[in-house]
Design a protein around this motif. Structure first.
Motif, PDB file in Angstrom:
ATOM      1  N   ILE A   1      16.434  76.528  20.074  1.00 32.12           N
ATOM      2  CA  ILE A   1      16.884  76.884  18.726  1.00 32.12           C
ATOM      3  C   ILE A   1      16.367  77.587  18.093  1.00 32.12           C
ATOM      4  CG2 ILE A   1      17.849  75.555  16.654  1.00 32.12           C
ATOM      5  CD1 ILE A   1      18.887  73.155  18.834  1.00 32.12           C
ATOM      6  N   VAL A   2      14.892  77.544  17.858  1.00 32.62           N
ATOM      7  CA  VAL A   2      14.004  78.085  16.960  1.00 32.62           C
ATOM      8  C   VAL A   2      14.172  79.785  17.399  1.00 32.62           C
ATOM      9  CG1 VAL A   2      11.667  78.731  16.184  1.00 32.62           C
ATOM     10  CG2 VAL A   2      12.627  76.367  16.302  1.00 32.62           C
ATOM     11  N   ILE A   3      14.031  80.047  18.957  1.00 31.47           N
ATOM     12  CA  ILE A   3      14.041  81.296  19.298  1.00 31.47           C
ATOM     13  C   ILE A   3      15.478  81.957  19.051  1.00 31.47           C
ATOM     14  CG2 ILE A   3      14.192  82.663  21.457  1.00 31.47           C
ATOM     15  CD1 ILE A   3      11.374  82.304  20.684  1.00 31.47           C
ATOM     16  N   LEU A   4      16.368  81.084  19.227  1.00 35.64           N
ATOM     17  CA  LEU A   4      17.650  81.488  18.962  1.00 35.64           C
ATOM     18  C   LEU A   4      17.960  82.097  17.402  1.00 35.64           C
ATOM     19  CD1 LEU A   4      20.362  81.711  20.632  1.00 35.64           C
ATOM     20  CD2 LEU A   4      21.208  79.606  19.931  1.00 35.64           C
ATOM     21  N   ARG A   5      17.354  81.327  16.506  1.00 29.80           N
ATOM     22  CA  ARG A   5      17.279  81.816  14.899  1.00 29.80           C
ATOM     23  C   ARG A   5      16.615  82.837  15.148  1.00 29.80           C
ATOM     24  NH1 ARG A   5      16.274  78.626   9.468  1.00 29.80           N
ATOM     25  NH2 ARG A   5      16.125  80.556   8.474  1.00 29.80           N
ATOM     26  N   PHE A   6      15.592  83.363  15.676  1.00 35.70           N
ATOM     27  CA  PHE A   6      14.976  84.837  15.566  1.00 35.70           C
ATOM     28  C   PHE A   6      16.002  85.537  16.161  1.00 35.70           C
ATOM     29  CE2 PHE A   6      12.451  87.853  17.826  1.00 35.70           C
ATOM     30  CZ  PHE A   6      11.936  88.495  16.791  1.00 35.70           C
ATOM     31  N   LEU A   7      16.313  85.332  17.478  1.00 33.93           N
ATOM     32  CA  LEU A   7      17.246  86.458  17.842  1.00 33.93           C
ATOM     33  C   LEU A   7      18.618  86.703  17.227  1.00 33.93           C
ATOM     34  CD1 LEU A   7      17.076  85.368  21.779  1.00 33.93           C
ATOM     35  CD2 LEU A   7      15.957  87.534  20.474  1.00 33.93           C
ATOM     36  N   LEU A   8      19.076  85.884  16.721  1.00 29.34           N
ATOM     37  CA  LEU A   8      20.278  85.854  15.862  1.00 29.34           C
ATOM     38  C   LEU A   8      20.147  86.794  14.527  1.00 29.34           C
ATOM     39  CD1 LEU A   8      21.934  82.442  16.176  1.00 29.34           C
ATOM     40  CD2 LEU A   8      22.845  84.890  17.366  1.00 29.34           C
ATOM     41  N   GLN A   9      19.099  86.453  14.005  1.00 30.08           N
ATOM     42  CA  GLN A   9      18.749  87.191  12.748  1.00 30.08           C
ATOM     43  C   GLN A   9      18.241  88.723  13.036  1.00 30.08           C
ATOM     44  OE1 GLN A   9      15.295  85.439  10.507  1.00 30.08           O
ATOM     45  NE2 GLN A   9      15.589  86.958   8.751  1.00 30.08           N
ATOM     46  N   TRP A  10      17.648  88.775  14.260  1.00 28.32           N
ATOM     47  CA  TRP A  10      17.192  90.027  14.905  1.00 28.32           C
ATOM     48  C   TRP A  10      18.167  90.914  15.170  1.00 28.32           C
ATOM     49  CZ3 TRP A  10      14.911  91.438  20.107  1.00 28.32           C
ATOM     50  CH2 TRP A  10      14.123  92.828  20.117  1.00 28.32           C
ATOM     51  N   MET A  11      19.335  90.416  15.549  1.00 23.72           N
ATOM     52  CA  MET A  11      20.763  91.083  16.092  1.00 23.72           C
ATOM     53  C   MET A  11      21.546  91.084  14.918  1.00 23.72           C
ATOM     54  SD  MET A  11      19.867  91.967  19.294  1.00 23.72           S
ATOM     55  CE  MET A  11      19.003  91.629  20.703  1.00 23.72           C
ATOM     56  N   ARG A  12      21.146  90.776  13.779  1.00 20.64           N
ATOM     57  CA  ARG A  12      21.714  90.785  12.744  1.00 20.64           C
ATOM     58  C   ARG A  12      23.285  90.026  12.821  1.00 20.64           C
ATOM     59  NH1 ARG A  12      18.672  93.496   9.573  1.00 20.64           N
ATOM     60  NH2 ARG A  12      17.761  95.472  10.055  1.00 20.64           N
ATOM     61  N   ALA A  13      23.251  88.815  13.549  1.00 20.52           N
ATOM     62  CA  ALA A  13      24.336  88.005  13.624  1.00 20.52           C
ATOM     63  C   ALA A  13      24.884  87.609  12.105  1.00 20.52           C
ATOM     64  CB  ALA A  13      24.348  87.081  14.584  1.00 20.52           C
ATOM     65  N   ASP A  14      26.200  87.235  12.186  1.00 23.31           N
ATOM     66  CA  ASP A  14      26.630  86.605  11.004  1.00 23.31           C
ATOM     67  C   ASP A  14      26.072  85.235  10.502  1.00 23.31           C
ATOM     68  OD1 ASP A  14      28.657  86.047   8.973  1.00 23.31           O
ATOM     69  OD2 ASP A  14      30.327  85.457  10.234  1.00 23.31           O
ATOM     70  N   PHE A  15      25.407  85.376   9.386  1.00 23.23           N
ATOM     71  CA  PHE A  15      24.825  84.323   8.892  1.00 23.23           C
ATOM     72  C   PHE A  15      25.564  83.195   8.608  1.00 23.23           C
ATOM     73  CE2 PHE A  15      22.969  81.987   5.317  1.00 23.23           C
ATOM     74  CZ  PHE A  15      21.648  81.473   5.895  1.00 23.23           C
ATOM     75  N   TYR A  16      26.725  83.546   8.175  1.00 24.17           N
ATOM     76  CA  TYR A  16      27.960  82.227   7.712  1.00 24.17           C
ATOM     77  C   TYR A  16      28.476  82.120   8.833  1.00 24.17           C
ATOM     78  CZ  TYR A  16      26.331  84.129   3.426  1.00 24.17           C
ATOM     79  OH  TYR A  16      25.578  84.513   2.047  1.00 24.17           O
ATOM     80  N   ASN A  17      28.582  82.405  10.049  1.00 25.36           N
ATOM     81  CA  ASN A  17      29.240  81.770  11.182  1.00 25.36           C
ATOM     82  C   ASN A  17      28.592  80.336  11.307  1.00 25.36           C
ATOM     83  OD1 ASN A  17      29.115  80.962  14.166  1.00 25.36           O
ATOM     84  ND2 ASN A  17      30.002  82.851  14.454  1.00 25.36           N
ATOM     85  N   PRO A  18      29.376  79.434  11.703  1.00 27.91           N
ATOM     86  CA  PRO A  18      29.301  77.835  11.503  1.00 27.91           C
ATOM     87  C   PRO A  18      28.250  77.754  12.548  1.00 27.91           C
ATOM     88  CG  PRO A  18      31.772  78.467  11.700  1.00 27.91           C
ATOM     89  CD  PRO A  18      31.163  79.509  11.756  1.00 27.91           C
TER      90      PRO A  18
END
Length: 194
Positions: free
Chosen positions: A24-41
């Motif tokens: 989950i922590v790595i996923l947070r890094f990757l989602l932020q790095w890939m500029r995924a939608d922050f407001y996605n549930p």
């Protein structure tokens, strides 16, 4: 406790709990790095699970160039702690500080696995035509598009069939095969870490 009846179940429990949270922590890094939608549930779920630990760590470990280094440090500390605990359980009491190095190839392998599973899931979802507005579909798109776009330019659809995910999967598996063994040898990772 090396030959204890409970060793394997306790090791399994440690690997599962630490592994899930590290993922989950790595996923947070990757989602932020890939500029995924922050407001996605789903993004919000990941953020809420990791913020209690990352908040204080961010005061000590700043981001660099927009990259959330605190997430990487937390993942590294979690994986190292997991390996130290397992090392104590399996009786590898010598040089457990090496776990701080052994965790590096394990984290690289985890990142490659996350991308592999994301591409696999995206391929399976393409067969069932899910709702394109579903938050999971958006996150998968954010996570896999940076890998799939170059592959699609290299291998355009043939007869309406997109083979680019296969190219990406082959590339990720080759990367894993070529990158992890030298990293494990360089960090002197013991056999039980693999």
């Amino acid at each position: 406790m090396t030959d204890s009846y409970l060793t394997n179940p306790v090791v399994f429990l440690i690997q599962t709990l630490f592994g899930l949270y590290t993922t989950i922590v790595i996923l947070r890094f990757l989602l932020q790095w890939m500029r995924a939608d922050f407001y996605n549930p789903i993004s919000q779920f990941v953020v809420k699970l990791t913020t209690p630990v990352l908040g204080p760590l961010r005061r000590v470990v700043p981001g660099i160039g927009g990259a959330d280094i605190a997430s990487l440090v937390l993942a590294w500390l979690l994986k190292s702690t997991e390996l130290i605990l397992i090392g104590l359980l399996v009786g590898a009491n010598r040089n457990l500080l090496g776990a701080f190095f052994w965790s590096l190839p394990a984290l690289v392998g985890l990142v490659i696995n996350i991308f592999l599973f994301a591409v696999f899931i995206r391929v399976i979802l393409s067969w069932v035509a899910p709702d394109p507005r579903h938050p999971g579909v958006h996150l998968l798109d954010s996570l896999t598009s940076p890998l799939l776009r170059p592959a699609q330019r290299l291998l355009p659809p043939i007869g309406g069939i997109d083979l680019s995910p296969m190219l990406v999967i082959i590339g990720l598996v080759l990367l894993r095969m070529l990158l992890l063994p030298p990293l494990q040898a360089l960090t002197l990772s013991p056999q039980w870490v693999v």
